[in-house]
Structure formats: C-alpha cells, structure tokens
Design a protein around this motif. Structure first.
Motif, PDB file in Angstrom:
ATOM      1  N   THR A  83       0.934  -1.108  -0.039  1.00  0.00           N
ATOM      2  CA  THR A  83      -0.046  -0.099   0.157  1.00  0.00           C
ATOM      3  C   THR A  83       0.846   1.073   0.248  1.00  0.00           C
ATOM      4  OG1 THR A  83      -1.657  -1.118   1.076  1.00  0.00           O
ATOM      5  CG2 THR A  83      -1.779   1.229   1.159  1.00  0.00           C
ATOM      6  N   PHE A  84       0.679   2.151  -0.986  1.00  0.00           N
ATOM      7  CA  PHE A  84       1.312   3.376  -0.834  1.00  0.00           C
ATOM      8  C   PHE A  84       0.687   4.577  -0.501  1.00  0.00           C
ATOM      9  CE2 PHE A  84       3.357   6.647  -3.946  1.00  0.00           C
ATOM     10  CZ  PHE A  84       4.225   7.030  -3.193  1.00  0.00           C
ATOM     11  N   GLU A  85       0.933   5.264   0.608  1.00  0.00           N
ATOM     12  CA  GLU A  85       0.227   6.298   0.971  1.00  0.00           C
ATOM     13  C   GLU A  85       0.997   7.543   1.037  1.00  0.00           C
ATOM     14  OE1 GLU A  85      -1.095   8.261   5.261  1.00  0.00           O
ATOM     15  OE2 GLU A  85      -0.810   6.135   5.199  1.00  0.00           O
ATOM     16  N   VAL A  86       0.508   8.603   0.322  1.00  0.00           N
ATOM     17  CA  VAL A  86       1.119  10.089   0.104  1.00  0.00           C
ATOM     18  C   VAL A  86       0.306  10.865   0.973  1.00  0.00           C
ATOM     19  CG1 VAL A  86       1.838  11.827  -1.293  1.00  0.00           C
ATOM     20  CG2 VAL A  86       2.087   9.168  -2.219  1.00  0.00           C
ATOM     21  N   LYS A  87       0.871  11.767   1.890  1.00  0.00           N
ATOM     22  CA  LYS A  87       0.111  12.589   2.778  1.00  0.00           C
ATOM     23  C   LYS A  87       0.995  13.991   2.559  1.00  0.00           C
ATOM     24  CE  LYS A  87      -0.119  11.124   6.807  1.00  0.00           C
ATOM     25  NZ  LYS A  87      -0.592  10.635   8.075  1.00  0.00           N
ATOM     26  N   ALA A  88       0.212  15.020   2.520  1.00  0.00           N
ATOM     27  CA  ALA A  88       0.934  16.640   2.647  1.00  0.00           C
ATOM     28  C   ALA A  88      -0.021  17.288   3.917  1.00  0.00           C
ATOM     29  CB  ALA A  88       0.365  17.404   1.568  1.00  0.00           C
ATOM     30  N   GLU A  89       0.686  17.706   4.827  1.00  0.00           N
ATOM     31  CA  GLU A  89       0.412  18.194   6.041  1.00  0.00           C
ATOM     32  C   GLU A  89       0.837  19.553   6.377  1.00  0.00           C
ATOM     33  OE1 GLU A  89      -0.091  14.050   8.630  1.00  0.00           O
ATOM     34  OE2 GLU A  89       1.951  15.200   8.946  1.00  0.00           O
ATOM     35  N   ARG A  90       0.035  20.160   7.208  1.00  0.00           N
ATOM     36  CA  ARG A  90       0.325  21.428   7.909  1.00  0.00           C
ATOM     37  C   ARG A  90       0.175  21.187   9.412  1.00  0.00           C
ATOM     38  NH1 ARG A  90      -2.346  26.180   5.357  1.00  0.00           N
ATOM     39  NH2 ARG A  90      -4.324  24.783   5.582  1.00  0.00           N
ATOM     40  N   GLU A  91       1.151  21.538  10.134  1.00  0.00           N
ATOM     41  CA  GLU A  91       1.099  21.268  11.694  1.00  0.00           C
ATOM     42  C   GLU A  91       1.502  22.346  12.467  1.00  0.00           C
ATOM     43  OE1 GLU A  91       2.521  17.342  12.386  1.00  0.00           O
ATOM     44  OE2 GLU A  91       4.213  17.749  11.161  1.00  0.00           O
ATOM     45  N   GLY A  92       1.355  22.507  13.784  1.00  0.00           N
ATOM     46  CA  GLY A  92       2.110  23.139  14.532  1.00  0.00           C
ATOM     47  C   GLY A  92       1.139  23.701  15.662  1.00  0.00           C
ATOM     48  N   PRO A  93       1.069  24.514  16.546  1.00  0.00           N
ATOM     49  CA  PRO A  93       0.481  25.065  17.475  1.00  0.00           C
ATOM     50  C   PRO A  93      -0.902  25.838  16.856  1.00  0.00           C
ATOM     51  CG  PRO A  93       2.418  26.362  17.710  1.00  0.00           C
ATOM     52  CD  PRO A  93       2.478  25.317  16.693  1.00  0.00           C
ATOM     53  N   ALA A  94      -2.034  25.927  17.816  1.00  0.00           N
ATOM     54  CA  ALA A  94      -3.206  26.320  17.400  1.00  0.00           C
ATOM     55  C   ALA A  94      -2.797  27.800  16.913  1.00  0.00           C
ATOM     56  CB  ALA A  94      -4.147  26.376  18.044  1.00  0.00           C
ATOM     57  N   GLY A  95      -3.173  28.286  15.582  1.00  0.00           N
ATOM     58  CA  GLY A  95      -3.056  29.643  15.363  1.00  0.00           C
ATOM     59  C   GLY A  95      -1.569  29.969  14.549  1.00  0.00           C
ATOM     60  N   ASN A  96      -0.775  28.916  14.659  1.00  0.00           N
ATOM     61  CA  ASN A  96       0.759  29.139  14.068  1.00  0.00           C
ATOM     62  C   ASN A  96       1.151  28.054  13.473  1.00  0.00           C
ATOM     63  OD1 ASN A  96       2.789  30.596  13.720  1.00  0.00           O
ATOM     64  ND2 ASN A  96       4.082  29.746  15.598  1.00  0.00           N
ATOM     65  N   MET A  97       0.202  27.384  12.487  1.00  0.00           N
ATOM     66  CA  MET A  97       0.616  25.951  11.893  1.00  0.00           C
ATOM     67  C   MET A  97       1.416  26.236  10.773  1.00  0.00           C
ATOM     68  SD  MET A  97      -3.129  24.034  12.451  1.00  0.00           S
ATOM     69  CE  MET A  97      -2.730  22.695  11.419  1.00  0.00           C
ATOM     70  N   THR A  98       2.750  26.545  10.942  1.00  0.00           N
ATOM     71  CA  THR A  98       3.642  26.910   9.946  1.00  0.00           C
ATOM     72  C   THR A  98       4.566  25.624   9.529  1.00  0.00           C
ATOM     73  OG1 THR A  98       5.416  27.544  11.456  1.00  0.00           O
ATOM     74  CG2 THR A  98       3.731  29.398  10.670  1.00  0.00           C
ATOM     75  N   GLU A  99       4.249  24.686  10.075  1.00  0.00           N
ATOM     76  CA  GLU A  99       5.254  23.512   9.439  1.00  0.00           C
ATOM     77  C   GLU A  99       4.543  22.722   8.394  1.00  0.00           C
ATOM     78  OE1 GLU A  99       7.018  19.428  11.375  1.00  0.00           O
ATOM     79  OE2 GLU A  99       7.448  21.200  12.388  1.00  0.00           O
ATOM     80  N   ARG A 100       5.136  22.523   7.230  1.00  0.00           N
ATOM     81  CA  ARG A 100       4.725  21.685   6.362  1.00  0.00           C
ATOM     82  C   ARG A 100       5.392  20.504   6.095  1.00  0.00           C
ATOM     83  NH1 ARG A 100       1.972  25.728   6.974  1.00  0.00           N
ATOM     84  NH2 ARG A 100       1.056  27.029   5.355  1.00  0.00           N
ATOM     85  N   SER A 101       4.864  19.271   5.580  1.00  0.00           N
ATOM     86  CA  SER A 101       5.443  18.163   5.265  1.00  0.00           C
ATOM     87  C   SER A 101       4.691  17.309   4.199  1.00  0.00           C
ATOM     88  CB  SER A 101       5.542  17.128   6.646  1.00  0.00           C
ATOM     89  OG  SER A 101       4.330  16.765   7.032  1.00  0.00           O
TER      90      SER A 101
END
Length: 125
Positions: A83-101
């Motif tokens: 199974t091949f999964e591709v995921k794009a995410e935005r994360e970080g503390p509420a109101g400052n979700m600046t990390e991308r992956s």
C-alpha cells in the motif's frame, strides 16, 4: 505485522505498525509502534532526490531497501504490491501552523499476501 517506509522532507524512517487510529465498530484504539530505524537531518533538495532515486531504483528492480546511519541499519523487502500512501500536512500550535511536510509511505503486512489496498490512482505533477 505492518511495515511502513516513511519518508518526509526532513528524513527517512522505517516503522512497524504505526500509532494509527483503528476503528472496530464503535470502539477506537491506537496500534502500538516499534521504530526499527530513524534518521533525520537537513538535506538539500538534490540530496533528498538522490535518496529517493535509490529507493525507486530498488523498488523497480525488486531489491530490498537497506537504510544505514552510523551503527544503525535495517533492510526490508517490500512485496510486489504494498500500500502506497502520500500525505501532505500542515501542523504546529493552534494559530501558528507553519510547519509543512510531504510524507511517502509504503505499508504492508508481512503475514499477508502481495495485494495492497487503496482508494484510487495517485497523480504527482
């Protein structure tokens, strides 16, 4: 036992059965995870592309994927149809979700056959 080959913008890792939330009827539970290998470092886009090309070449030729850093190493042999999964995410503390992956993951149960699941054809442009 599931194996996951996870690769994101900061590193490459191998996990066994992740902490994914599973649902059975009305009961939800988290499956335990055993990290078999982890490497995380800042790399140039070109260096990351080189690692990904090596993984792609090994998948293409049916070879196992071996990862090594210092004294740590692991070798896994994905089946013909994981199974091949591709995921794009935005994360970080509420109101400052600046990390991308961007995460690329191969997953398979070493006790199952060769068939993987999936929800549709992936397109990367």
């Amino acid at each position: 036992m599931h194996h996951r080959f996870a690769c994101d913008q900061t590193g490459i890792g191998i996990r066994r059965t992740g902490d994914s939330l599973m649902t059975a009827g009305n009961v939800s539970y988290s499956m335990p995870e055993e990290v078999l290998f982890k490497s995380e470092s800042n790399q140039s886009r070109e260096e990351i592309a080189s690692y990904l090309r090596k993984v792609a070449d090994n998948l293409d030729s049916g070879n196992a994927i071996s990862l090594k850093t210092g004294s740590e190493s692991v070798t896994l042999n994905p089946p013909a149809r994981p199974t091949f999964e591709v995921k794009a995410e935005r994360e970080g503390p509420a109101g400052n979700m600046t990390e991308r992956s961007i995460e690329f993951e191969l997953e398979w149960d070493e006790n199952d056959g060769e068939e993987g699941g999936g929800s549709g054809q992936l397109e990367i442009e």
